[in-house]
Write a protein that holds these residues in place. Structure first.
Motif, PDB file in Angstrom:
ATOM      1  N   LEU A  96       0.889  -1.157   0.000  1.00 36.17           N
ATOM      2  CA  LEU A  96       0.000   0.000   0.000  1.00 36.17           C
ATOM      3  C   LEU A  96       0.933   1.214   0.000  1.00 36.17           C
ATOM      4  O   LEU A  96       1.455   1.584  -1.018  1.00 36.17           O
ATOM      5  N   ARG A 105      -0.713   6.551   1.358  1.00 37.30           N
ATOM      6  CA  ARG A 105      -2.074   6.202   0.932  1.00 37.30           C
ATOM      7  C   ARG A 105      -2.977   5.945   2.131  1.00 37.30           C
ATOM      8  O   ARG A 105      -4.154   6.323   2.143  1.00 37.30           O
ATOM      9  N   ILE A 106      -2.425   5.300   3.124  1.00 35.84           N
ATOM     10  CA  ILE A 106      -3.205   5.007   4.326  1.00 35.84           C
ATOM     11  C   ILE A 106      -3.620   6.301   5.017  1.00 35.84           C
ATOM     12  O   ILE A 106      -4.772   6.460   5.432  1.00 35.84           O
ATOM     13  N   ALA A 137      -6.324   8.163   3.013  1.00 32.44           N
ATOM     14  CA  ALA A 137      -7.619   7.508   3.199  1.00 32.44           C
ATOM     15  C   ALA A 137      -8.156   7.738   4.606  1.00 32.44           C
ATOM     16  O   ALA A 137      -9.368   7.877   4.810  1.00 32.44           O
ATOM     17  N   ARG A 162     -11.989   1.095   2.789  1.00 35.18           N
ATOM     18  CA  ARG A 162     -11.831   2.246   1.891  1.00 35.18           C
ATOM     19  C   ARG A 162     -10.643   2.048   0.961  1.00 35.18           C
ATOM     20  O   ARG A 162     -10.631   2.559  -0.164  1.00 35.18           O
ATOM     21  N   LEU A 163      -9.650   1.303   1.433  1.00 35.85           N
ATOM     22  CA  LEU A 163      -8.440   1.052   0.639  1.00 35.85           C
ATOM     23  C   LEU A 163      -8.526  -0.256  -0.145  1.00 35.85           C
ATOM     24  O   LEU A 163      -7.560  -0.631  -0.820  1.00 35.85           O
ATOM     25  N   LEU A 192      -2.839  -3.428   6.986  1.00 35.44           N
ATOM     26  CA  LEU A 192      -2.491  -2.066   7.403  1.00 35.44           C
ATOM     27  C   LEU A 192      -1.384  -2.070   8.450  1.00 35.44           C
ATOM     28  O   LEU A 192      -0.591  -1.129   8.527  1.00 35.44           O
TER      29      LEU A 192
END
Length: 252
Positions: A21, A25-26, A29, A50-51, A58
């Motif tokens: 990821l 990006r985390i 989001a 959402r991802l 995560l």
């Protein structure tokens, strides 16, 4: 009693992991999810959805949910500009030393209010965690420098900065709740008129409220500005009983 986990900023992050990821990006989001659901609606499961990722994936990038909240909060702090077009100096110290220190503080606090209105979850998070991220610290450094160069230090400096921060956080938290509940201008005006009329009918019991409360007044921008001016006026009176403002050459 178990101790709370140390903030992410105070822990060794270890070697970087191979991107799948990405922490960026985390965090992006997470901000979007917080904007949509608030802090109370935030969860790692919802963030993963959402991802389009698994929840456990995560944790290759962050250790805890609290880490994500810390990172998201520091990310939105970057929306408060470090430098603005009317700064007349190239350094933080020079800008803060400018005689218009009040203008600088009003500009910073007004931007903080705008950011908190875009991200209504900020006040709740700032009251529950240390602001030790790089964006938060950079802005705190500018703010402390401005007040320090104006002439305050030690406990007076900390109290002045704290008072300004508490005022903005509290004002915006109340403003956000009110705006989320009352989003009809005509309905709000009618409610305020009814409340004022209710007090006026009992003027003998509430004479000061009847004459001074101005419940029909609903200009949040003006109220914020007036309240901030009162606090800054109070801070300025302290400058006359402490010491004269410092020059850049005198150092911190």
């Amino acid at each position: 009693m178990p101790q709370p986990p140390r903030a992410i900023w105070l822990r060794d992050q270890g070697p970087p992991r191979k991107p799948r990821l990405s922490r960026e990006r985390i965090v992006t989001a997470a901000v979007e999810l917080l904007d949509a659901e608030g802090a109370e609606g935030f969860s790692m499961r919802r963030l993963a959805a959402r991802l389009n990722a698994g929840t456990m994936s995560l944790y290759a990038y962050v250790k805890t949910k609290e880490d994500v909240l810390d990172l998201a909060l520091d990310a939105v702090m970057a929306e408060i500009e470090l430098d603005t077009p009317d700064d007349r100096s190239d350094t933080a110290e020079d800008a803060a030393e400018d005689s218009s220190w009040r203008t600088f503080l009003v500009r910073q606090l007004s931007q903080s209010r705008e950011v908190m209105r875009r991200h209504p979850w900020i006040p709740a998070l700032t009251s529950t965690r240390p602001l030790l991220g790089p964006n938060a610290l950079a802005r705190s450094e500018r703010f402390y420098t401005a007040v320090n160069r104006a002439g305050l230090d030690g406990p007076q400096l900390v109290a002045a900065v704290g008072t300004l921060s508490y005022y903005v956080n509290g004002f915006v938290a109340s403003e956000n709740v009110w705006r989320s509940w009352m989003n009809d201008p005509e309905g709000e005006l009618e409610l305020r008129r009814e409340a004022q009329a209710h007090i006026d009918q009992q003027v003998g019991r509430y004479p000061t409220l009847s004459s001074q409360a101005q419940l029909e007044f609903s200009d949040f921008d003006a109220a914020f500005t007036h309240g901030l001016k009162i606090i800054l006026d109070g801070i300025e009176t302290q400058l006359n009983v402490t010491r004269p403002p410092r020059t850049i050459s005198e150092g911190p």
